[in-house]
Design a protein around this motif. Structure first.
Motif, short mmCIF file in Angstrom:
data_model
loop_
_atom_site.label_atom_id
_atom_site.label_comp_id
_atom_site.label_asym_id
_atom_site.label_seq_id
_atom_site.Cartn_x
_atom_site.Cartn_y
_atom_site.Cartn_z
N LEU A 118 -1.41 9.23 2.02
CA LEU A 118 -1.73 8.03 2.76
C LEU A 118 -0.31 7.33 3.31
CD1 LEU A 118 -4.39 6.44 0.78
CD2 LEU A 118 -4.66 7.61 2.88
N THR A 141 2.02 1.95 -3.49
CA THR A 141 0.92 2.60 -4.45
C THR A 141 0.64 3.95 -4.01
OG1 THR A 141 -0.12 0.22 -4.54
CG2 THR A 141 -1.38 2.23 -4.83
N ALA A 142 0.73 4.14 -2.67
CA ALA A 142 0.40 5.76 -2.17
C ALA A 142 1.47 6.47 -2.59
CB ALA A 142 -0.02 5.52 -0.53
N ASP A 198 0.08 7.24 -6.33
CA ASP A 198 -1.04 7.86 -6.47
C ASP A 198 -1.39 8.95 -5.46
OD1 ASP A 198 -0.97 6.40 -8.73
OD2 ASP A 198 -2.09 4.63 -7.76
N CYS A 199 -1.29 8.53 -4.14
CA CYS A 199 -1.89 9.37 -2.93
C CYS A 199 -0.78 9.39 -1.74
CB CYS A 199 -2.97 8.81 -2.43
SG CYS A 199 -4.07 9.74 -1.23
N ALA A 215 0.86 -1.17 -0.06
CA ALA A 215 -0.02 0.05 0.08
C ALA A 215 0.85 1.08 0.04
CB ALA A 215 -0.97 0.00 1.31
N ARG A 216 2.23 1.32 0.90
CA ARG A 216 2.74 2.19 0.64
C ARG A 216 3.48 2.67 -0.83
NH1 ARG A 216 7.78 4.77 1.41
NH2 ARG A 216 7.99 6.26 3.07
N CYS A 264 0.03 4.49 6.00
CA CYS A 264 0.94 3.00 5.74
C CYS A 264 2.16 2.57 6.60
CB CYS A 264 1.35 3.17 4.40
SG CYS A 264 -0.15 3.20 3.45
#
Length: 481
Positions: free
Chosen positions: A290, A282-283, A286-287, A279-280, A294
């Motif tokens: 976050l 991806t964040a 993209d974001c 998730a890190r 994460c």
């Protein structure tokens, strides 16, 4: 009764014999005084009878010879035969007038009694009471012959007799008490053996037995004592075997729980960390906002992994059988120092060889140390914990080798659960908790001794002594389990 608490049985019985003897002496003395007073009254009555008959003869003789010049009454002739010290004779006419009186003198060689005794004796017996007999002539009473004793005389005689009885009693009572005490000491001598046997049982020597005694009551007590000792030894043996089996089942359950936590909970935490890392990534593309969340998830999962490792280490310790007791304890101390970062500070000192100990003994000692260190670190708030393990060799005169374990800390006094506890030597200082109870059961299964003492004002000391011969005999129990 005036027997104080905790006095010796022989002394109690001797004092009771003395009390009964004193009551008997008082009863005998009272009987003698009553009998003496009865005899004195009978003697005075007899004197009055003799005087009355003699006076009747005198009066009849005067009338027979018709000699009014003759003297009547004439008590001199009577007094010459019946007079005793303190005795008084008198003739009292019908009008109540004393015509003649004759009294004998009191004895001067008798010591005067105390005023209290004299007052009591006179109150009880009235020694001055008179005896009167009528004097009859030709069918008509012409007066009375009266006899009495000076009260001081029988009172002095009673005191003299009581003094002799008291002297005999004062000599006989100590001799009687000494003989009774000696007889009781001889008869109760087996009670010392009974007490020694009870003390040996209380100290844990279940091999103590009592010999047969001559007295049937004590012999029955000895038989019951021996039966109870045998049953207690058998019950303790069964209890130790059951305790070892329960401890083995508990350790097996801990290992099973550790495997479950490692396989299930550990993999779940590893998956959470992997998902947080993914998730890190991806964040970051993209974001970016976050990224902090994460990272927090990853840190939380990492902390939980560390906590899990500590729990797994306590549930499933290193293989003591392969590493040995000394190396396992050194690793345990090093782990505590690493996790606590010097607060508290754990130290260890080992002397002797522990390589040939049975695995069950090593595992139980390891668990005892683990429980004690956990208590010191988490519940007592100690700043310094010292562990000493020593192999004590038997002296040249005999005995067995012993394993001595000592754990001292400077924390708050308390049991392994942080509660007030009890000194296992028997002083009700504190109340035992489950942690201490578990250690106690492990030590009992090894045939050892455990004591836990709270220091003043701070600190506590745990002492464990395990005989090596009993430790080696405990190994087959684990294999049988």
């Amino acid at each position: 009764m005036w027997i104080w608490s905790g006095s010796d049985l022989k002394l109690r019985l001797t004092l009771r014999v003395a009390a009964v003897s004193t009551l008997c002496f008082a009863a005998i003395s009272g009987y003698f005084l009553i009998d003496s007073d009865r005899a004195a009254r009978a003697r005075i009555a007899a004197v009055a009878d003799v005087a009355a008959r003699t006076l009747e003869l005198q009066h009849n003789k005067i009338q027979w010879i018709n000699s009014p010049r003759s003297e009547f009454p004439d008590l001199d002739s009577i007094a010459a035969t019946v007079m005793t010290p303190g005795l008084c004779l008198a003739f009292r006419s019908n009008s109540g007038e004393i015509s003649q009186r004759f009294c004998g003198g009191a004895q001067t060689d008798t010591a005067a009694p105390p005023l209290a005794f004299a007052a009591l004796y006179r109150r009880l017996f009235d020694p001055g009471r008179e005896a009167a007999r009528p004097v009859v002539s030709r069918g008509n009473a012409i007066g009375e012959a009266v006899a009495w004793v000076d009260p001081a005389v029988p009172t002095a005689e009673a005191w003299h007799d009581a003094g002799r009885l008291m002297a005999v009693f004062m000599i006989a009572l100590p001799l009687l008490c000494a003989l009774v005490y000696a007889a009781l000491s001889r008869a109760l001598r087996p009670t010392l053996l009974i007490r020694d046997g009870l003390e040996r049982i209380a100290a844990g020597d279940l091999a103590a037995r009592l010999p047969p005694f001559d007295l049937a009551e004590l012999s029955a007590i000895g038989d019951v004592f021996n039966q109870l000792a045998e049953r207690l030894a058998a019950a303790l043996s069964d209890r130790n075997a059951l305790t070892q089996k329960l401890i083995l089942v508990q350790d097996e359950e801990r290992r099973h729980l550790a495997r479950e936590l490692h396989d299930e909970f550990g993999q779940s935490l590893a998956a959470i960390r992997a998902l947080a890392a993914s998730a890190r990534q991806t964040a970051a593309q993209d974001c970016p906002a976050l990224l902090a969340e994460c990272d927090g998830i990853a840190r939380t999962a990492t902390d939980m992994m560390e906590t899990l490792r500590g729990a797994l280490f306590r549930l499933r310790p290193p293989d003591v059988d392969e590493l040995g007791l000394a190396a396992s304890l050194e690793g345990l101390i090093a782990g505590w120092n690493g996790r606590s970062r010097g607060a508290p500070r754990f130290e260890i000192a080992i002397s002797g060889s522990f390589e040939r100990l049975p695995s069950s003994v090593s595992a139980n000692l390891y668990r005892i140390v683990q429980e004690a260190l956990t208590n010191a670190a988490k519940h007592a708030g100690a700043t310094r914990v010292m562990l000493r393990l020593q192999m004590r060799e038997a002296a040249a005169g005999g005995g067995d080798d012993e394993i001595a374990l000592a754990i001292d800390d400077d924390g708050r006094p308390g049991d392994p659960q942080g509660n007030p506890q009890v000194d296992l030597k028997g002083d009700p200082q504190v109340k035992s908790g489950m942690g201490l109870l578990g250690m106690r059961e492990r030590v009992a299964a090894l045939g050892g001794r455990l004591s836990f003492e709270a220091g003043q004002p701070n600190g506590s000391a745990l002492r464990v002594i395990v005989p090596v011969i009993a430790s080696r005999e405990a190994a087959p129990v684990e294999r049988a389990a």
